[in-house]
Design an enzyme around this catalytic site. Structure first.
Site, mmCIF file in Angstrom:
data_model
loop_
_atom_site.group_PDB
_atom_site.id
_atom_site.type_symbol
_atom_site.label_atom_id
_atom_site.label_comp_id
_atom_site.label_asym_id
_atom_site.label_seq_id
_atom_site.Cartn_x
_atom_site.Cartn_y
_atom_site.Cartn_z
ATOM 1 N N GLY A 73 24.438 27.998 32.656
ATOM 2 C CA GLY A 73 25.806 28.489 32.498
ATOM 3 C C GLY A 73 26.788 27.343 32.650
ATOM 4 C CB CYS B 58 20.373 24.513 33.986
ATOM 5 S SG CYS B 58 21.584 23.187 34.042
ATOM 6 C CE1 TYR B 59 26.831 28.419 37.982
ATOM 7 C CE2 TYR B 59 25.483 30.378 37.758
ATOM 8 C CZ TYR B 59 26.608 29.758 38.249
ATOM 9 O OH TYR B 59 27.492 30.455 39.022
ATOM 10 C CG HIS C 72 18.648 23.236 29.351
ATOM 11 N ND1 HIS C 72 19.179 24.502 29.490
ATOM 12 C CD2 HIS C 72 19.536 22.386 29.931
ATOM 13 C CE1 HIS C 72 20.336 24.424 30.111
ATOM 14 N NE2 HIS C 72 20.574 23.161 30.393
ATOM 15 C CD GLU D 32 16.866 26.591 27.623
ATOM 16 O OE1 GLU D 32 15.981 26.226 28.410
ATOM 17 O OE2 GLU D 32 18.071 26.623 27.943
ATOM 18 C CG ASP E 288 21.807 37.250 7.058
ATOM 19 O OD1 ASP E 288 20.602 36.939 6.960
ATOM 20 O OD2 ASP E 288 22.701 36.432 7.309
ATOM 21 C CE LYS F 138 19.445 33.456 6.391
ATOM 22 N NZ LYS F 138 20.744 34.020 6.028
#
Ligand code: XMP
Length: 517
Positions: free
Chosen positions: A58, A85-86, A173, A175, A231, A373
């Site tokens: 965050g 992290c946060y 991180h 991710e 989409d 996507k």
């Protein structure tokens, strides 16, 4: 809060730009993941029965007054937690540790020093594994019961854990792709520590989404604008599967579409899917509003306005509508300013409901807003949409209007449609369509002299463009084998009357944009 039929990992969102990426990484392991605001009570979290909880990063400093805190009760649920992290810092503070702002901050890469290779979170992680860090604050004292199992040069408490309680924290991180073994860290948590069963797939997404759409919509009617792109097509088919004829689609032919596009949309949605579809052939309205206009922004504004007018007039014919469906994807969603509010939608410009007429009061229905996507493409395949549609290159809302450089006339548009169709055809024949992010042709407001047969010609010039890109923010020009360009160019000059010269655009973005206007 809903309980899911699959093992679920809940991501508690502290406003990180990467929250969706965390959820996506978990879904890549075939485990369902749901993002909820950090304000969600421990009771509500318990009711969801997640196998594990991930605290996202965050933007706030955990030392700042009023910075986001999860319900303290989350630590008594007996559910494994991973703080990122946060998330690591807030977990440390709430369990009695402390956080400070050290002299040396870490932004960018760092190498991991594994201190305890027996840690379940570090299983299979090598010494000096490359991490991606982005933090100002650091944990300066561990909470009781925690040990640090990994460090970096500038951060002692890079990986921490309380094995007994199954609380884990990482300062980096996992991710993002820059963390080389990020996937392994997350798998160690989700599959190893939480023991989540990897049994979720797009089929489960569909079943879940159908339930949600039915509950939200009830017996009301939904309107969906089809653009011909993937989409809106996926959103429409998914919603149709959920509520059948309560869905009305509107397809506006603005006269700026590619060759055969309107026919394709009508055939697919009306004949194949039997979706209620209102077709507005507004070519006349668009072209007369565009007559004599060459300035790109003026063109865009006109196209946007006529689209809205046409769309709303169709909407009024559709009867009592309560929801507007949009194929908004996660990259279209921006974070709201307050992390507690969670993400909020940016409405695509050509579906802009910002200036909704008074008598049209619609709620938004956006069943794809958590997806990226490529996930939408996978969903489209699962729903049986044809591969050509699922893998289509992006196409701008203002269509050929911004590729017909200079004045937009029916004649020039027809010429451009023919050029574009040949270019795309040659790309497909060469088997290169899927290596390219986007390919397009522009007709330039320039004439050049040529010779065909024994005759001198004086005709228009077209430019071909193909780019590779990850997200359209930056792009590089595509290196075609020369013979592909050669075939496209000679076919264009031979088959399209009015064009006698073909250019290939080798401008990257930046400095160029992908579209010419
Ligand atoms: P540029 O030209 O800005 O384009 O490099 C980036 C990407 O956005 C598409 N694009 C649009 N899409 N409405 C859209 O829906 C628009 O007005 C619009 N303008 C550009 C473009 O095709 C590329 O994929």
């Amino acid at each position: 809060m809903q309980q899911f039929p699959h093992d679920t990992i809940v991501v508690l969102d502290f406003g990180a730009q990467y929250s969706q990426l965390i959820a996506r990484r978990v879904r890549e392991m075939h485990v369902y993941s749901q993002i909820v605001p950090y304000t969600t009570s421990a009771e509500a979290l318990k009711a969801m029965q997640p196998k594990g909880i991930i605290f996202s990063g965050g933007p706030a400093s955990v030392r700042a007054e009023g910075s986001p805190r999860p319900d303290q009760g989350v630590y008594s649920l007996g559910i494994p937690i991973l703080g990122i992290c946060y998330g690591l810092q807030v977990m440390s503070i709430q369990n009695g540790g402390s956080v400070e702002r050290p002299d040396k901050r870490e932004y960018g890469f760092a190498d991991l020093n594994v201190l305890n290779p027996a840690s379940a979170l570090l299983k299979g992680i090598g010494q000096n594994s490359r991490l991606w860090m982005s933090h100002g604050d650091s944990v300066s004292a561990l909470p009781a019961g925690f040990e640090h199992t990994g460090s970096t040069e500038n951060c002692s408490y890079t990986v921490i854990e309380n094995k007994e309680k199954q609380f884990y924290g990482v300062q980096f991180h996992p991710e993002v792709v820059h963390t080389t073994e990020g996937k392994t860290f997350l798998e160690n948590f989700v599959l190893g520590i939480c023991k989540a069963q990897p049994n979720w797939d797009m089929g489960s997404f569909i079943a879940n989404a159908i339930e949600e759409i039915r509950t939200k919509v009830g017996d009301k009617q939904v309107l969906c604008g089809l653009s011909g792109g993937v989409d809106s097509a996926v959103a429409a088919v998914l919603i149709h599967k959920a509520i059948g004829d309560q869905l009305v689609c509107v397809f506006v032919n603005n006269g700026l579409l590619r060759k055969g596009e309107a026919e394709m949309v009508l055939k697919l949605f009306r004949d194949n899917y039997k979706i209620r579809l209102q077709y507005a052939n507004a070519e006349e309205a668009f072209l007369s509003a565009l007559a004599g206009v060459s300035e790109p922004e003026a063109k865009r504004k006109i196209i946007g306005k006529v689209f809205i007018d046409t769309f709303y007039s169709e909407a009024r014919k559709a009867g009592e509508i309560s929801f507007l469906a949009q194929g908004t994807l996660y990259p279209d969603v921006i974070e709201s300013k307050s992390p507690s509010g969670g993400p909020s939608a940016t409405i695509k410009s050509h579906h802009n409901v910002g200036g909704l007429p008074e008598d049209l009061k619609w709620d938004l229905l956006e069943p794809l807003r958590e997806l990226f996507k490529d996930e939408v493409r996978a969903l489209g395949r699962e729903l049986g949409l044809p591969e050509v549609l699922v893998t289509r290159h992006p196409f701008p809302g203002p269509g050929l209007g911004v590729r017909c450089v200079g004045e937009v006339t029916k004649e020039r548009l027809d010429t451009l449609r023919d050029v574009d169709a040949i270019f795309i055809d040659e790309i497909r024949k060469a088997g290169l369509y899927h290596d390219i992010w986007q390919a397009l042709a522009c007709l330039l407001p320039v004439k050049s002299v040529g010779v065909q047969g024994d005759e001198r010609t004086y005709e228009e010039v077209c430019s071909l463009r193909a780019v590779t890109s990850e997200d359209a923010m930056t792009a590089d020009w595509f290196r075609f084998p020369a013979d592909v360009l050669q075939r496209a160019a000679s076919r264009i000059c031979n088959e399209v009357s009015g064009v006698n010269r073909v250019l290939y655009d080798i401008t990257s973005k930046p400095p160029g944009t992908i579209e010419w206007e």
